[in-house]
Scaffold this motif. Structure first.
Motif, short mmCIF file in Angstrom:
data_model
loop_
_atom_site.label_atom_id
_atom_site.label_comp_id
_atom_site.label_asym_id
_atom_site.label_seq_id
_atom_site.Cartn_x
_atom_site.Cartn_y
_atom_site.Cartn_z
N VAL A 191 -1.44 -0.77 -2.35
CA VAL A 191 -0.71 -0.17 -1.24
C VAL A 191 -0.37 -1.27 -0.24
O VAL A 191 -1.27 -1.94 0.28
N THR A 192 0.92 -1.44 0.05
CA THR A 192 1.34 -2.53 0.92
C THR A 192 1.08 -2.25 2.40
O THR A 192 0.84 -3.17 3.18
N HIS B 188 4.52 5.20 1.57
CA HIS B 188 3.95 4.20 0.67
C HIS B 188 2.57 4.59 0.14
O HIS B 188 2.14 4.06 -0.88
N ASN C 63 1.24 -5.25 7.05
CA ASN C 63 2.00 -5.11 5.81
C ASN C 63 1.75 -6.34 4.96
O ASN C 63 2.02 -7.47 5.40
N GLY D 146 6.91 -4.58 0.33
CA GLY D 146 6.55 -3.53 1.26
C GLY D 146 7.68 -3.34 2.25
O GLY D 146 8.85 -3.30 1.87
N ASP E 250 2.40 1.40 -4.30
CA ASP E 250 2.96 2.27 -3.25
C ASP E 250 3.34 3.69 -3.70
O ASP E 250 4.52 4.09 -3.60
#
Length: 215
Positions: free
Chosen positions: A43-44, A50, A120, A136, A23
């Motif tokens: 990357v969430t 993020h 997410n 996340g 993130d």
């Protein structure tokens, strides 16, 4: 596992030969986008705190061999910024023999019922017998046997009672804050103090925006 915060939700995790970044967003420290030697970038979800679309190309250019992993909607949003693989709940990616990345959850927490929810997928990272969970933007999913929890401390979708209950449900040995650039310095302990006192973790580690620890 060595853990370094690069501001807000950005974490660098290192174990043996492996380096994973999670993130890198708009609130992240500038130097995170100059990191090299990464095995994976995760990357969430698609929100800019993020993943920073203005600076992600610089990071990708410095890590041409890194695996790029993101929640499916984010993969679509990042089209043209490298070749991203979609993550999913309970799907595991192996980095060599000593580190695994497993997806956790499906949707971002509700900010307001009138706002559409985005995807997410949190990440459970396991290396050398340590399991770290970065959720996340969600408290909905609680994986088992988490040793270290990176807990989102403040967000438009969260309140302190929910944060405390989430830490209690995960029951980590160590908890430290992420997602906290939304809190002023003078008010910080209003949030973190409750988590440290009431969350039940053996160690509540106040890891700053540029903090480093091992677990």
């Amino acid at each position: 596992m060595d853990i370094t915060r690069f501001g807000h939700a950005a974490l660098l995790l290192e174990s043996g030969p492996h380096r994973v970044l999670i993130d890198p967003g708009t609130f992240s420290r500038e130097e995170v986008f100059d990191l090299t030697g990464l095995d994976a970038i995760v990357v969430t979800h698609q929100h800019p705190d993020h993943v920073d679309p203005a600076r992600i190309e610089r990071l990708l250019a410095g890590n041409p061999d890194a695996r790029l992993l993101a929640e499916p909607q984010t993969v679509a949003a990042l089209e043209g910024f490298g070749v991203w693989e979609p993550t999913a709940a309970d799907v595991t990616v192996e980095l060599g023999r000593s580190m695994t990345l497993t997806g956790v959850g499906f949707e971002h927490a509700v900010i307001h019922p009138d706002m559409p929810r985005v995807g997410n997928v949190g990440i459970l990272v396991e290396a050398d017998g340590t399991r770290l969970f970065h959720p996340g933007d969600s408290y909905a999913s609680v994986p088992r046997d988490v040793d270290v929890l990176a807990v989102p401390l403040s967000a438009p979708w969260a309140k302190v009672s929910e944060t405390v209950d989430f830490v209690r449900a995960v029951a980590p040995r160590v908890v430290f804050p992420i997602h906290d650039c939304t809190i002023s310095d003078v008010a910080y302990l209003v949030y973190w103090g409750r988590v440290a006192e009431m969350g039940g973790a053996e160690q509540a580690l106040l890891l700053g925006q540029d903090g480093t620890t091992s677990a």
